[in-house]
Design an enzyme around this catalytic site. Structure first.
Site, PDB file in Angstrom:
ATOM      1  N   HIS A  24       0.838  -1.209   0.000  1.00 23.49           N
ATOM      2  CA  HIS A  24       0.000   0.000   0.000  1.00 23.49           C
ATOM      3  C   HIS A  24       0.868   1.252   0.000  1.00 23.49           C
ATOM      4  O   HIS A  24       2.049   1.222   0.349  1.00 23.49           O
ATOM      5  CB  HIS A  24      -0.897   0.027   1.244  1.00 23.49           C
ATOM      6  CG  HIS A  24      -0.131   0.171   2.526  1.00 23.49           C
ATOM      7  ND1 HIS A  24       0.539  -0.878   3.115  1.00 23.49           N
ATOM      8  CD2 HIS A  24       0.104   1.250   3.318  1.00 23.49           C
ATOM      9  CE1 HIS A  24       1.143  -0.463   4.210  1.00 23.49           C
ATOM     10  NE2 HIS A  24       0.910   0.839   4.358  1.00 23.49           N
TER      11      HIS A  24
ATOM     12  N   ASP B  94       0.480   5.064   1.895  1.00 21.46           N
ATOM     13  CA  ASP B  94      -0.248   5.515   3.078  1.00 21.46           C
ATOM     14  C   ASP B  94      -1.362   6.502   2.722  1.00 21.46           C
ATOM     15  O   ASP B  94      -1.205   7.342   1.823  1.00 21.46           O
ATOM     16  CB  ASP B  94       0.718   6.184   4.066  1.00 21.46           C
ATOM     17  CG  ASP B  94       1.636   5.169   4.739  1.00 21.46           C
ATOM     18  OD1 ASP B  94       1.233   4.001   4.885  1.00 21.46           O
ATOM     19  OD2 ASP B  94       2.759   5.563   5.120  1.00 21.46           O
TER      20      ASP B  94
ATOM     21  N   HIS C  12       4.643   0.290   0.073  1.00 21.33           N
ATOM     22  CA  HIS C  12       5.479  -0.443   1.025  1.00 21.33           C
ATOM     23  C   HIS C  12       4.704  -1.568   1.694  1.00 21.33           C
ATOM     24  O   HIS C  12       3.473  -1.642   1.603  1.00 21.33           O
ATOM     25  CB  HIS C  12       6.100   0.506   2.052  1.00 21.33           C
ATOM     26  CG  HIS C  12       5.106   1.340   2.796  1.00 21.33           C
ATOM     27  ND1 HIS C  12       4.569   2.504   2.293  1.00 21.33           N
ATOM     28  CD2 HIS C  12       4.530   1.169   4.011  1.00 21.33           C
ATOM     29  CE1 HIS C  12       3.727   3.026   3.167  1.00 21.33           C
ATOM     30  NE2 HIS C  12       3.679   2.234   4.214  1.00 21.33           N
TER      31      HIS C  12
ATOM     32  N   ARG D 156       6.176   6.850  13.492  1.00 21.62           N
ATOM     33  CA  ARG D 156       6.151   7.449  12.161  1.00 21.62           C
ATOM     34  C   ARG D 156       5.692   8.902  12.241  1.00 21.62           C
ATOM     35  O   ARG D 156       4.756   9.225  12.967  1.00 21.62           O
ATOM     36  CB  ARG D 156       5.172   6.662  11.272  1.00 21.62           C
ATOM     37  CG  ARG D 156       5.162   7.133   9.821  1.00 21.62           C
ATOM     38  CD  ARG D 156       4.209   6.300   8.986  1.00 21.62           C
ATOM     39  NE  ARG D 156       2.813   6.696   9.206  1.00 21.62           N
ATOM     40  CZ  ARG D 156       1.765   6.002   8.782  1.00 21.62           C
ATOM     41  NH1 ARG D 156       1.925   4.880   8.129  1.00 21.62           N
ATOM     42  NH2 ARG D 156       0.537   6.444   9.014  1.00 21.62           N
TER      43      ARG D 156
HETATM   44 FE   FE2 Z   1       2.063   2.188   5.607  1.00 24.14          FE
END
Ligand code: FE2
Length: 307
Positions: free
Chosen positions: A133, A135, A283, A298
């Site tokens: 996917h 993000d 990723h 993140r």
């Molecule tokens: Fe992700």
């Protein structure tokens, strides 16, 4: 010929087994002349994407010359890795701010600072990140990129893989490129982050984050590169196609991220940092370390509307 004759021919599984050379261009128009980097050492992890940067301390402000050179490396290599960075959450946030305004994830747990999303995975909470996917593509303006830091690395496993979706586009057969040119697709968070929400909360979130319609092939706003922009986590259908045809085409397009030549795989160590271009890549976080823990933090950088 049946009604799906065209699809059966174009997207037959046999095509995915096609062997031989693939076009592996890091740049929109082939592999252009390279300009050396002068302020750090860049070590490619493969021919297409992903490079380790040595000689940069992410704990201090970059300054304009270093920022400019890192920006060039970011566009050329799409994912930059930095090792042995003993930085705090605040320094991680400051590094992410060098690339633009930050955004919070409305569904995931917050980390040690407001701008940080925390991923703590263990045997009881295995997560959804092991699907290819990009993000937050269900946002009208999906993230430009993210800075990820692992605060706890499992003894084995826990790698992250990225795929170059510009290369994935380049390698599509011409008839598929023609077919998807100008098509748009709907991206929706409901089947992932919406699954466990109470109905009233889900409805409120769906109002706040209505399904987004994006081009199936986006043009990278900085490099001009055509990039395949549908993903298995969030893209639910292609506009204007019958359901079965949409599903067939999407599944075919999703699988392009699975081709190893388009990928790079990164093995995390304590104090490793990754910065990736969410407009150019997808990723996949390998979930192969349970019952050990993996804790990642993140920081996401706001992006622009795909065109
Ligand atoms: Fe992700």
């Amino acid at each position: 010929m049946n009604q799906t004759g065209y699809l059966s021919r174009s997207y037959a599984p046999v095509r995915e087994l096609k062997a031989g050379a693939r076009q592996l261009n890091r740049f929109p128009n082939g592999n252009q002349e390279e300009h050396p980097y002068t302020l750090f050492t860049l070590k490619p992890l493969g021919p297409l994407l992903g490079a380790e940067i040595e000689g940069v301390d992410l704990g201090t402000p970059l300054g304009s010359d270093l920022k400019a050179e890192l920006h060039r490396a970011f566009l050329e290599w799409k994912v930059l890795f930095f090792r042995n960075q003993q930085i705090t959450s605040e320094q991680q946030v400051a590094f992410a701010k060098e690339w633009g305004a930050l955004e919070r994830h409305p569904f995931l747990p917050q980390g040690s600072a407001e701008e940080i999303t925390r991923f703590e995975k263990n045997a009881n909470m295995t997560g959804n990140e092991n699907v290819w996917h990009a993000d937050v593509t269900w946002r009208l303006e999906p993230a430009l990129g993210s800075v990820l830091r692992l605060s706890e690395v499992p003894p084995l496993g826990g790698d992250t893989l990225w795929a170059d979706m510009g290369a994935a586009y380049d390698n599509l057969p011409d008839e598929v490129k023609e077919h998807i040119d100008g098509l748009t697709a709907i991206h929706d968070f409901t089947s992932t982050f919406g699954r466990h929400l109470p109905p009233d909360v889900l409805e409120a979130k769906q109002t706040e984050f209505p399904a987004a319609e994006h081009p199936v092939v986006r043009t990278h706003p900085e490099t001009g590169r055509k990039t395949l922009f549908v993903n298995a986590a969030f893209t639910v259908r292609i506009v204007g196609l019958a359901e079965e045809e949409s599903e067939k085409l999407l599944n075919y397009l999703f699988r392009q991220a699975h081709i190893p030549e388009f990928q790079v795989r990164f093995h995390w160590e304590a104090n490793s940092i990754a910065l990736w271009d969410n407009r150019a890549t997808q990723h996949y976080a390998a979930s192969d370390y349970f019952p050990n823990r993996r804790i990642a933090e993140r920081v996401s950088i706001a992006g622009d509307r795909p065109f």
